[in-house]
Design a protein around this motif. Structure first.
Motif, PDB file in Angstrom:
ATOM      1  N   PHE A  31       9.293  -5.907  -5.798  1.00 23.28           N
ATOM      2  CA  PHE A  31       8.720  -4.637  -5.350  1.00 23.28           C
ATOM      3  C   PHE A  31       7.698  -4.888  -4.248  1.00 23.28           C
ATOM      4  O   PHE A  31       7.689  -4.187  -3.228  1.00 23.28           O
ATOM      5  CB  PHE A  31       8.078  -3.881  -6.514  1.00 23.28           C
ATOM      6  CG  PHE A  31       7.400  -2.612  -6.080  1.00 23.28           C
ATOM      7  CD1 PHE A  31       8.143  -1.529  -5.657  1.00 23.28           C
ATOM      8  CD2 PHE A  31       6.015  -2.526  -6.065  1.00 23.28           C
ATOM      9  CE1 PHE A  31       7.520  -0.357  -5.218  1.00 23.28           C
ATOM     10  CE2 PHE A  31       5.386  -1.357  -5.641  1.00 23.28           C
ATOM     11  CZ  PHE A  31       6.137  -0.279  -5.217  1.00 23.28           C
ATOM     12  N   SER A  58       8.023  -7.366 -10.192  1.00 27.75           N
ATOM     13  CA  SER A  58       6.856  -6.903  -9.430  1.00 27.75           C
ATOM     14  C   SER A  58       6.782  -7.614  -8.082  1.00 27.75           C
ATOM     15  O   SER A  58       6.357  -7.024  -7.090  1.00 27.75           O
ATOM     16  CB  SER A  58       5.571  -7.073 -10.241  1.00 27.75           C
ATOM     17  OG  SER A  58       5.387  -8.415 -10.644  1.00 27.75           O
ATOM     18  N   ARG A  68      -0.151  -3.319 -15.268  1.00 33.99           N
ATOM     19  CA  ARG A  68       0.396  -2.737 -14.046  1.00 33.99           C
ATOM     20  C   ARG A  68       1.648  -3.469 -13.564  1.00 33.99           C
ATOM     21  O   ARG A  68       2.563  -2.845 -13.032  1.00 33.99           O
ATOM     22  CB  ARG A  68      -0.675  -2.710 -12.960  1.00 33.99           C
ATOM     23  CG  ARG A  68      -1.755  -1.678 -13.259  1.00 33.99           C
ATOM     24  CD  ARG A  68      -2.860  -1.662 -12.237  1.00 33.99           C
ATOM     25  NE  ARG A  68      -2.355  -1.260 -10.930  1.00 33.99           N
ATOM     26  CZ  ARG A  68      -3.020  -1.430  -9.803  1.00 33.99           C
ATOM     27  NH1 ARG A  68      -4.215  -1.995  -9.807  1.00 33.99           N
ATOM     28  NH2 ARG A  68      -2.505  -1.033  -8.652  1.00 33.99           N
ATOM     29  N   LYS A  69       1.711  -4.770 -13.754  1.00 36.05           N
ATOM     30  CA  LYS A  69       2.914  -5.518 -13.381  1.00 36.05           C
ATOM     31  C   LYS A  69       4.096  -5.057 -14.238  1.00 36.05           C
ATOM     32  O   LYS A  69       5.189  -4.828 -13.720  1.00 36.05           O
ATOM     33  CB  LYS A  69       2.692  -7.018 -13.541  1.00 36.05           C
ATOM     34  CG  LYS A  69       1.753  -7.608 -12.506  1.00 36.05           C
ATOM     35  CD  LYS A  69       1.516  -9.087 -12.780  1.00 36.05           C
ATOM     36  CE  LYS A  69       0.493  -9.672 -11.838  1.00 36.05           C
ATOM     37  NZ  LYS A  69       0.323 -11.130 -12.055  1.00 36.05           N
ATOM     38  N   LYS A  96       9.070   1.031 -13.826  1.00 32.61           N
ATOM     39  CA  LYS A  96       9.133   2.159 -12.894  1.00 32.61           C
ATOM     40  C   LYS A  96      10.114   1.928 -11.747  1.00 32.61           C
ATOM     41  O   LYS A  96      10.828   2.840 -11.341  1.00 32.61           O
ATOM     42  CB  LYS A  96       7.721   2.418 -12.341  1.00 32.61           C
ATOM     43  CG  LYS A  96       7.579   3.599 -11.448  1.00 32.61           C
ATOM     44  CD  LYS A  96       7.494   4.861 -12.223  1.00 32.61           C
ATOM     45  CE  LYS A  96       7.191   6.016 -11.289  1.00 32.61           C
ATOM     46  NZ  LYS A  96       6.935   7.228 -11.977  1.00 32.61           N
ATOM     47  N   THR A  97      10.172   0.692 -11.234  1.00 34.25           N
ATOM     48  CA  THR A  97      10.975   0.431 -10.043  1.00 34.25           C
ATOM     49  C   THR A  97      12.325  -0.224 -10.334  1.00 34.25           C
ATOM     50  O   THR A  97      13.203  -0.227  -9.470  1.00 34.25           O
ATOM     51  CB  THR A  97      10.216  -0.475  -9.050  1.00 34.25           C
ATOM     52  OG1 THR A  97      10.034  -1.776  -9.643  1.00 34.25           O
ATOM     53  CG2 THR A  97       8.886   0.137  -8.660  1.00 34.25           C
ATOM     54  N   TYR A 152       4.397  -2.211 -15.843  1.00 32.18           N
ATOM     55  CA  TYR A 152       4.664  -0.822 -15.449  1.00 32.18           C
ATOM     56  C   TYR A 152       5.528  -0.786 -14.186  1.00 32.18           C
ATOM     57  O   TYR A 152       6.491  -0.032 -14.097  1.00 32.18           O
ATOM     58  CB  TYR A 152       3.330  -0.096 -15.215  1.00 32.18           C
ATOM     59  CG  TYR A 152       3.482   1.293 -14.635  1.00 32.18           C
ATOM     60  CD1 TYR A 152       3.586   2.398 -15.471  1.00 32.18           C
ATOM     61  CD2 TYR A 152       3.511   1.495 -13.261  1.00 32.18           C
ATOM     62  CE1 TYR A 152       3.727   3.677 -14.944  1.00 32.18           C
ATOM     63  CE2 TYR A 152       3.646   2.771 -12.726  1.00 32.18           C
ATOM     64  CZ  TYR A 152       3.749   3.858 -13.569  1.00 32.18           C
ATOM     65  OH  TYR A 152       3.892   5.115 -13.049  1.00 32.18           O
ATOM     66  N   THR A 153       5.177  -1.618 -13.217  1.00 25.44           N
ATOM     67  CA  THR A 153       5.911  -1.655 -11.953  1.00 25.44           C
ATOM     68  C   THR A 153       7.373  -2.021 -12.183  1.00 25.44           C
ATOM     69  O   THR A 153       8.278  -1.414 -11.593  1.00 25.44           O
ATOM     70  CB  THR A 153       5.237  -2.633 -10.972  1.00 25.44           C
ATOM     71  OG1 THR A 153       3.910  -2.151 -10.685  1.00 25.44           O
ATOM     72  CG2 THR A 153       6.019  -2.772  -9.674  1.00 25.44           C
ATOM     73  N   THR A 160       1.786  -4.895  -6.386  1.00 25.05           N
ATOM     74  CA  THR A 160       2.708  -5.720  -5.610  1.00 25.05           C
ATOM     75  C   THR A 160       2.623  -7.207  -5.949  1.00 25.05           C
ATOM     76  O   THR A 160       3.293  -8.015  -5.318  1.00 25.05           O
ATOM     77  CB  THR A 160       2.434  -5.538  -4.107  1.00 25.05           C
ATOM     78  OG1 THR A 160       1.068  -5.897  -3.837  1.00 25.05           O
ATOM     79  CG2 THR A 160       2.692  -4.110  -3.672  1.00 25.05           C
ATOM     80  N   ASN A 190      -0.619   3.140 -10.389  1.00 29.90           N
ATOM     81  CA  ASN A 190      -0.298   2.079 -11.349  1.00 29.90           C
ATOM     82  C   ASN A 190       0.621   1.005 -10.769  1.00 29.90           C
ATOM     83  O   ASN A 190       0.729  -0.075 -11.340  1.00 29.90           O
ATOM     84  CB  ASN A 190       0.359   2.678 -12.597  1.00 29.90           C
ATOM     85  CG  ASN A 190      -0.641   3.423 -13.430  1.00 29.90           C
ATOM     86  OD1 ASN A 190      -1.631   2.861 -13.869  1.00 29.90           O
ATOM     87  ND2 ASN A 190      -0.400   4.695 -13.632  1.00 29.90           N
ATOM     88  N   LEU A 191       1.302   1.292  -9.671  1.00 29.37           N
ATOM     89  CA  LEU A 191       2.182   0.295  -9.074  1.00 29.37           C
ATOM     90  C   LEU A 191       1.361  -0.837  -8.463  1.00 29.37           C
ATOM     91  O   LEU A 191       0.270  -0.617  -7.943  1.00 29.37           O
ATOM     92  CB  LEU A 191       3.070   0.939  -8.004  1.00 29.37           C
ATOM     93  CG  LEU A 191       4.096   1.932  -8.511  1.00 29.37           C
ATOM     94  CD1 LEU A 191       4.771   2.654  -7.351  1.00 29.37           C
ATOM     95  CD2 LEU A 191       5.133   1.255  -9.402  1.00 29.37           C
TER      96      LEU A 191
END
Length: 171
Positions: A105, A102, A90-91, A97-98, A93-94, A127, A124-125
């Motif tokens: 974000f 992470s 997920r990190k 994606k962003t 992915y973040t 923080t 999936n995001l």
């Protein structure tokens, strides 16, 4: 409802489903092909990040993800907790994606309650710090993330060690 109306309704439903199946995905649902990033560099960065964690006595998971959200490398130290694999994914992915780390974000969206709704509608995001972009010039080509039991600051330190190992070859 008369049989003819049921038949017509059934035909309309089937035609609608068939039309949706033939409609190409929109740009929002398509994932662009991954940008070129050598597997050898991904593996070297992941090994350096994991080695940094292990030198500190931390059993962590490291993932390198390409820009099409595919895992290029996943390494898990002996004794790693199973949930850390998902946090590392997920990190990374973040980051993809962003377009930011992470941790950056996380700062941009603020604290999130445990068990709260998905961030920006995307489950999936995440923080937590520990996911960093791998860039060639200013272009993100992959993400490197670390997830360990000692927290986001330690994760980010290990991830930076992985990036530092390959930085001079990111051209």
């Amino acid at each position: 409802m008369p049989r003819s109306s049921l038949l017509i309704t059934g035909i309309v439903v089937v035609a609608s489903i068939a039309a949706r199946a033939q409609t190409p995905p929109t740009a929002a649902t398509q994932v662009a092909p991954a940008k070129p990033f050598a597997l050898s560099l991904a593996l070297e960065a992941a090994q350096a990040a994991l080695g940094s964690c292990q030198a500190s006595g931390v059993a962590a998971v490291v993932e390198v993800m390409d820009t099409a959200f595919n895992p290029k490398v996943i390494l898990a130290a002996d004794g790693t907790r199973a949930n850390l694999v998902e946090f590392a994914r997920r990190k990374a992915y973040t980051v993809i994606k962003t377009g930011m780390s992470s941790a950056e974000f996380g700062t941009s969206v603020g604290p999130q309650p445990r068990g709260g709704p998905p961030i920006n509608g995307d489950a999936n995001l995440i923080t937590f710090g520990g996911g960093l972009p791998i860039k060639v010039n200013d272009d993100i080509v992959a993400a490197l993330s670390v997830s360990g039991p000692t927290g986001p600051a330690a994760d980010e330190t290990c991830a930076k060690a992985g990036l530092d190992k390959i930085r001079d070859r990111l051209k």
